[in-house]
Design a protein around this motif. Sequence first.
Motif, PDB file in Angstrom:
ATOM      1  N   GLU A 103       0.843  -1.203   0.000  1.00  0.00           N
ATOM      2  CA  GLU A 103       0.000   0.000   0.000  1.00  0.00           C
ATOM      3  C   GLU A 103       0.879   1.254   0.000  1.00  0.00           C
ATOM      4  O   GLU A 103       2.091   1.179   0.132  1.00  0.00           O
ATOM      5  CB  GLU A 103      -0.908   0.035   1.240  1.00  0.00           C
ATOM      6  N   GLY A 104       0.222   2.410  -0.116  1.00  0.00           N
ATOM      7  CA  GLY A 104       0.885   3.694   0.099  1.00  0.00           C
ATOM      8  C   GLY A 104       1.990   4.033  -0.875  1.00  0.00           C
ATOM      9  O   GLY A 104       2.963   4.695  -0.511  1.00  0.00           O
ATOM     10  N   ALA A 105       1.864   3.628  -2.132  1.00  0.00           N
ATOM     11  CA  ALA A 105       2.916   3.913  -3.106  1.00  0.00           C
ATOM     12  C   ALA A 105       3.023   5.412  -3.375  1.00  0.00           C
ATOM     13  O   ALA A 105       2.022   6.111  -3.491  1.00  0.00           O
ATOM     14  CB  ALA A 105       2.625   3.175  -4.408  1.00  0.00           C
ATOM     15  N   THR A 106       4.264   5.890  -3.470  1.00  0.00           N
ATOM     16  CA  THR A 106       4.523   7.286  -3.814  1.00  0.00           C
ATOM     17  C   THR A 106       5.911   7.378  -4.439  1.00  0.00           C
ATOM     18  O   THR A 106       6.642   6.392  -4.498  1.00  0.00           O
ATOM     19  CB  THR A 106       4.406   8.196  -2.573  1.00  0.00           C
ATOM     20  N   TYR A 107       6.277   8.569  -4.913  1.00  0.00           N
ATOM     21  CA  TYR A 107       7.538   8.739  -5.650  1.00  0.00           C
ATOM     22  C   TYR A 107       8.146  10.089  -5.312  1.00  0.00           C
ATOM     23  O   TYR A 107       7.433  11.106  -5.254  1.00  0.00           O
ATOM     24  CB  TYR A 107       7.258   8.654  -7.158  1.00  0.00           C
ATOM     25  N   ASP A 108       9.446  10.093  -5.084  1.00  0.00           N
ATOM     26  CA  ASP A 108      10.196  11.324  -4.821  1.00  0.00           C
ATOM     27  C   ASP A 108      10.998  11.684  -6.064  1.00  0.00           C
ATOM     28  O   ASP A 108      12.012  11.039  -6.361  1.00  0.00           O
ATOM     29  CB  ASP A 108      11.126  11.112  -3.621  1.00  0.00           C
TER      30      ASP A 108
ATOM     31  N   LYS B 133      -0.016  10.653 -18.050  1.00  0.00           N
ATOM     32  CA  LYS B 133       0.346  12.058 -17.850  1.00  0.00           C
ATOM     33  C   LYS B 133       0.194  12.375 -16.362  1.00  0.00           C
ATOM     34  O   LYS B 133      -0.762  13.025 -15.938  1.00  0.00           O
ATOM     35  CB  LYS B 133      -0.520  12.966 -18.718  1.00  0.00           C
ATOM     36  N   GLY B 134       1.151  11.887 -15.589  1.00  0.00           N
ATOM     37  CA  GLY B 134       1.050  11.980 -14.147  1.00  0.00           C
ATOM     38  C   GLY B 134       1.522  13.305 -13.590  1.00  0.00           C
ATOM     39  O   GLY B 134       1.896  14.237 -14.319  1.00  0.00           O
ATOM     40  N   ARG B 135       1.489  13.387 -12.273  1.00  0.00           N
ATOM     41  CA  ARG B 135       1.960  14.579 -11.543  1.00  0.00           C
ATOM     42  C   ARG B 135       2.767  14.096 -10.343  1.00  0.00           C
ATOM     43  O   ARG B 135       2.514  13.032  -9.790  1.00  0.00           O
ATOM     44  CB  ARG B 135       0.777  15.402 -11.027  1.00  0.00           C
ATOM     45  N   PHE B 136       3.736  14.902  -9.934  1.00  0.00           N
ATOM     46  CA  PHE B 136       4.515  14.577  -8.750  1.00  0.00           C
ATOM     47  C   PHE B 136       3.764  15.003  -7.492  1.00  0.00           C
ATOM     48  O   PHE B 136       3.047  15.995  -7.489  1.00  0.00           O
ATOM     49  CB  PHE B 136       5.887  15.257  -8.804  1.00  0.00           C
TER      50      PHE B 136
ATOM     51  N   ALA C 259      -5.902   5.399  -5.227  1.00  0.00           N
ATOM     52  CA  ALA C 259      -6.059   6.142  -6.473  1.00  0.00           C
ATOM     53  C   ALA C 259      -5.098   7.319  -6.542  1.00  0.00           C
ATOM     54  O   ALA C 259      -4.617   7.817  -5.515  1.00  0.00           O
ATOM     55  CB  ALA C 259      -7.495   6.644  -6.616  1.00  0.00           C
ATOM     56  N   VAL C 260      -4.833   7.756  -7.761  1.00  0.00           N
ATOM     57  CA  VAL C 260      -4.109   9.000  -8.025  1.00  0.00           C
ATOM     58  C   VAL C 260      -4.838   9.750  -9.139  1.00  0.00           C
ATOM     59  O   VAL C 260      -5.521   9.139  -9.961  1.00  0.00           O
ATOM     60  CB  VAL C 260      -2.636   8.763  -8.434  1.00  0.00           C
ATOM     61  N   CYS C 261      -4.689  11.063  -9.160  1.00  0.00           N
ATOM     62  CA  CYS C 261      -5.321  11.902 -10.173  1.00  0.00           C
ATOM     63  C   CYS C 261      -4.240  12.500 -11.055  1.00  0.00           C
ATOM     64  O   CYS C 261      -3.279  13.102 -10.553  1.00  0.00           O
ATOM     65  CB  CYS C 261      -6.136  12.994  -9.495  1.00  0.00           C
ATOM     66  N   ASP C 262      -4.358  12.321 -12.376  1.00  0.00           N
ATOM     67  CA  ASP C 262      -3.279  12.748 -13.263  1.00  0.00           C
ATOM     68  C   ASP C 262      -3.405  14.221 -13.655  1.00  0.00           C
ATOM     69  O   ASP C 262      -4.289  14.951 -13.174  1.00  0.00           O
ATOM     70  CB  ASP C 262      -3.179  11.819 -14.482  1.00  0.00           C
ATOM     71  N   ALA C 263      -2.509  14.674 -14.533  1.00  0.00           N
ATOM     72  CA  ALA C 263      -2.431  16.088 -14.889  1.00  0.00           C
ATOM     73  C   ALA C 263      -3.649  16.559 -15.663  1.00  0.00           C
ATOM     74  O   ALA C 263      -3.911  17.772 -15.750  1.00  0.00           O
ATOM     75  CB  ALA C 263      -1.160  16.348 -15.697  1.00  0.00           C
TER      76      ALA C 263
ATOM     77  N   VAL D 277      10.999  10.097 -14.391  1.00  0.00           N
ATOM     78  CA  VAL D 277      11.468  11.475 -14.550  1.00  0.00           C
ATOM     79  C   VAL D 277      10.339  12.404 -14.979  1.00  0.00           C
ATOM     80  O   VAL D 277      10.278  13.572 -14.577  1.00  0.00           O
ATOM     81  CB  VAL D 277      12.635  11.524 -15.552  1.00  0.00           C
ATOM     82  N   LYS D 278       9.412  11.877 -15.802  1.00  0.00           N
ATOM     83  CA  LYS D 278       8.300  12.681 -16.300  1.00  0.00           C
ATOM     84  C   LYS D 278       6.966  12.293 -15.650  1.00  0.00           C
ATOM     85  O   LYS D 278       5.912  12.714 -16.131  1.00  0.00           O
ATOM     86  CB  LYS D 278       8.196  12.538 -17.821  1.00  0.00           C
ATOM     87  N   ALA D 279       7.002  11.507 -14.606  1.00  0.00           N
ATOM     88  CA  ALA D 279       5.776  11.019 -13.950  1.00  0.00           C
ATOM     89  C   ALA D 279       4.859  10.347 -14.965  1.00  0.00           C
ATOM     90  O   ALA D 279       3.624  10.457 -14.880  1.00  0.00           O
ATOM     91  CB  ALA D 279       5.043  12.151 -13.224  1.00  0.00           C
ATOM     92  N   ASP D 280       5.453   9.617 -15.900  1.00  0.00           N
ATOM     93  CA  ASP D 280       4.681   9.075 -17.020  1.00  0.00           C
ATOM     94  C   ASP D 280       4.483   7.560 -16.968  1.00  0.00           C
ATOM     95  O   ASP D 280       4.052   6.951 -17.946  1.00  0.00           O
ATOM     96  CB  ASP D 280       5.341   9.457 -18.345  1.00  0.00           C
TER      97      ASP D 280
END
Length: 296
Positions: A22-27, A287-290, A205-209, A251-254
């Motif tokens: 769970e709890g996936a994220t990216y720096d 087309k993700g977002r950081f 869930a995540v919400c993209d650009a 690198v591009k949140a893609d």
Amino acid sequence: MNTDSPPFAGTILNAPACLLGEGATYDPHTGTAWWFDILGKRLMECTVATGEIRSHTLPEMSSVLARVDADRQIIATETGLHLRTVRTGALELITPIEADNPVTRSNDGRVHRSGALWIGTMGKQAEAGAGAIYHVARGNLTLLYPGITIPNAICFSPDGAAAYFTDTVTARLMRVAIDPATALPVGEPQVFLDHSGGKGGLDGAVCDAEGAIWNARWGAGSVDAYSPDGKRIKSLSVPASQTSCPAFVGVKADRLLVTSAQQGMSAEALAADPEAGKTFLLDHPVKGRFEPDYIL
């Protein structure tokens, strides 16, 4: 495993299988993906460019991580928000959340562009209505929605004016107008998506650009994308039935990284679902977002 999306296209990371990933994220500052094995009390770290994996043992069940600065993170645990020193892994409790309630633990959560965090709690045995969803800003805790059983799908629109969340047992993804400057609600939640009768349950869930919501569908081996008006526009297969949480990485949140779980599976079910608990990088471009930093 999933009947309504094309075959899996991606990579299975060389990371230990999670009991409850769970709890996936990216720096993006370090090119590092992070996720948790909640039940295994582990924090996983992956250098996405190389695939190098590191595992960190935790003292209690934990589920959400956010960057504070180059040296510090926050993680949400059974007892609240802890400040984590990246170099040493040392933890310091800074904002207690239900710390005196042994029944509950943290679950899903994300940081809003304002630097505030929405965080959900739930019963360790998914006791009905034992959890809640909170807003935390600079250490100040505000109860938003009590009586939650399994909080999930917390994410925010690109303009910061809407929040999404679900109580998985209701099969409804909710949308609520929020103040872009504070992430506090300014209206009542409305049903954005009714998944009643659908296969599997709404999870992280995540919400993209572009405002599309990418939701992991627990029990269906799928990550589904919904347009801002609630229409399903894409389904991506994942080779593990209990798909739990996506994150934008690279690198591009893609690209999408997706966690999964073995929780509650019998020996027979695990034999039929051999990648259960693994973590995946999907090939489908997004087309993700950081994620924003949490502001102390």
